[in-house]
Design a protein around this motif. Structure first.
Motif, PDB file in Angstrom:
ATOM      1  N   THR A 132       0.840  -1.204   0.000  1.00  0.00           N
ATOM      2  CA  THR A 132       0.000   0.000   0.000  1.00  0.00           C
ATOM      3  C   THR A 132       0.871   1.249   0.000  1.00  0.00           C
ATOM      4  OG1 THR A 132      -1.781  -1.134   1.186  1.00  0.00           O
ATOM      5  CG2 THR A 132      -1.780   1.253   1.251  1.00  0.00           C
ATOM      6  N   ALA A 133       1.980   1.175   0.760  1.00  0.00           N
ATOM      7  CA  ALA A 133       2.907   2.311   0.772  1.00  0.00           C
ATOM      8  C   ALA A 133       3.603   2.480  -0.575  1.00  0.00           C
ATOM      9  CB  ALA A 133       3.943   2.116   1.878  1.00  0.00           C
ATOM     10  N   GLY A 136       0.272   2.553  -3.430  1.00  0.00           N
ATOM     11  CA  GLY A 136      -0.853   3.418  -3.112  1.00  0.00           C
ATOM     12  C   GLY A 136      -2.082   2.620  -2.705  1.00  0.00           C
ATOM     13  N   PHE A 137      -3.086   3.324  -2.202  1.00  0.00           N
ATOM     14  CA  PHE A 137      -4.320   2.681  -1.784  1.00  0.00           C
ATOM     15  C   PHE A 137      -5.075   2.158  -3.007  1.00  0.00           C
ATOM     16  CE2 PHE A 137      -3.403   5.706   1.606  1.00  0.00           C
ATOM     17  CZ  PHE A 137      -3.503   4.888   2.718  1.00  0.00           C
TER      18      PHE A 137
END
Length: 264
Positions: A132-133, A136-137
């Protein structure tokens, strides 16, 4: 005259069971002291009051919220399906290289197994947080997380299945000069196909559940929506999401059980 065997003192007074029970209580107390857990906090007035409020709201679901749940739910199922498919495809060569009846070189098997074991030790929540980092989401992070999780699990399940197959067909093909690829296609695949499909369906079922959890840390899907409703204390909407997840998981489990019976 037939006489019944005499029970010992330990058996008459159930001393073994009592010792086990006291041991469990002792371990619980030690664990509580070690971790600083105060069990009475779970039963004080504030905790019970919060619990009652939460359940009161959840027992009155906001059914109108259903329309917002459908799209994230489909994202969750798609994430699980794509992640399971890609992870399984990548796991196949690693499973073959890990099997002792396919690869006779010990160091190659050892290196491949170490890689698979290392991947399998990584928690899915940690993977989801990392990707996620990086990505991204959204569902992409969830797909990559489930891909890696599936790879570790399927590689182990498949290589264990390969090592238990009948060696007769392998030796027969080797005797007539077949190469490794022919041996795999005509001797290994027919013997493990049912097991492979059963493991694939099981992993897909696990991934549907896991995708809900990893979505909670931002990896997309219905888990992300679940996080939003809980953070906003909208437990009536949370109840709808939990109900939908329950229906989907139970439906997939019934479908998998039906397919496994057909494959047996």
């Amino acid at each position: 005259m037939i006489s019944l065997p005499k029970r010992t003192v330990v058996e008459r007074f159930h001393i073994k069971e009592i010792v086990y029970f006291l041991l469990i209580i002792f371990l619980l107390m030690i664990s509580s002291l070690t971790t600083g857990t105060v069990l009475s906090e779970f039963f004080n007035h504030d905790s019970l009051g919060q619990f009652a409020v939460l359940w009161q709201k959840m027992f009155h679901p906001a059914w109108s919220y259903w329309s917002y749940v459908v799209s994230p739910l489909l994202d969750t199922i798609r994430m699980a399906l794509v992640g399971t498919l890609l992870g399984t495809i990548i796991a196949i060569p690693f499973a073959l290289l890990s099997a002792s009846n396919i690869v006779t070189v010990a160091w190659i098997r050892g290196v491949v197994r170490i890689i698979c074991n290392l991947v399998r030790t990584l928690p899915d929540l940690l993977l989801a947080a990392v990707f996620t980092a990086i990505l991204g989401f959204g569902p992409l992070a969830g797909v990559v997380t489930l891909l890696i999780f599936t790879f570790g699990q399927m590689a182990k399940l498949m290589f264990e299945a390969i090592e238990t197959i009948d060696k007769g067909p392998l030796e027969a093909l080797e005797a007539v000069g077949a190469n490794k690829l022919q041996i795999i296609v005509f001797a290994v695949v027919p013997q493990i196909m049912n097991t492979f499909l059963s493991n694939f369906l099981y992993t897909f079922e696990v991934n549907v559940r896991a995708s809900t959890v990893i979505g909670y840390v931002g990896a997309g899907g219905i888990g992300q929506l679940l996080q939003v409703t809980i953070n906003q204390f909208r437990y009536d909407e949370t109840a709808v999401i939990i109900f939908v997840i329950l229906i989907v998981v139970v439906g997939i489990e019934f479908m998998n059980n039906y397919l496994r019976e057909k494959l047996a």
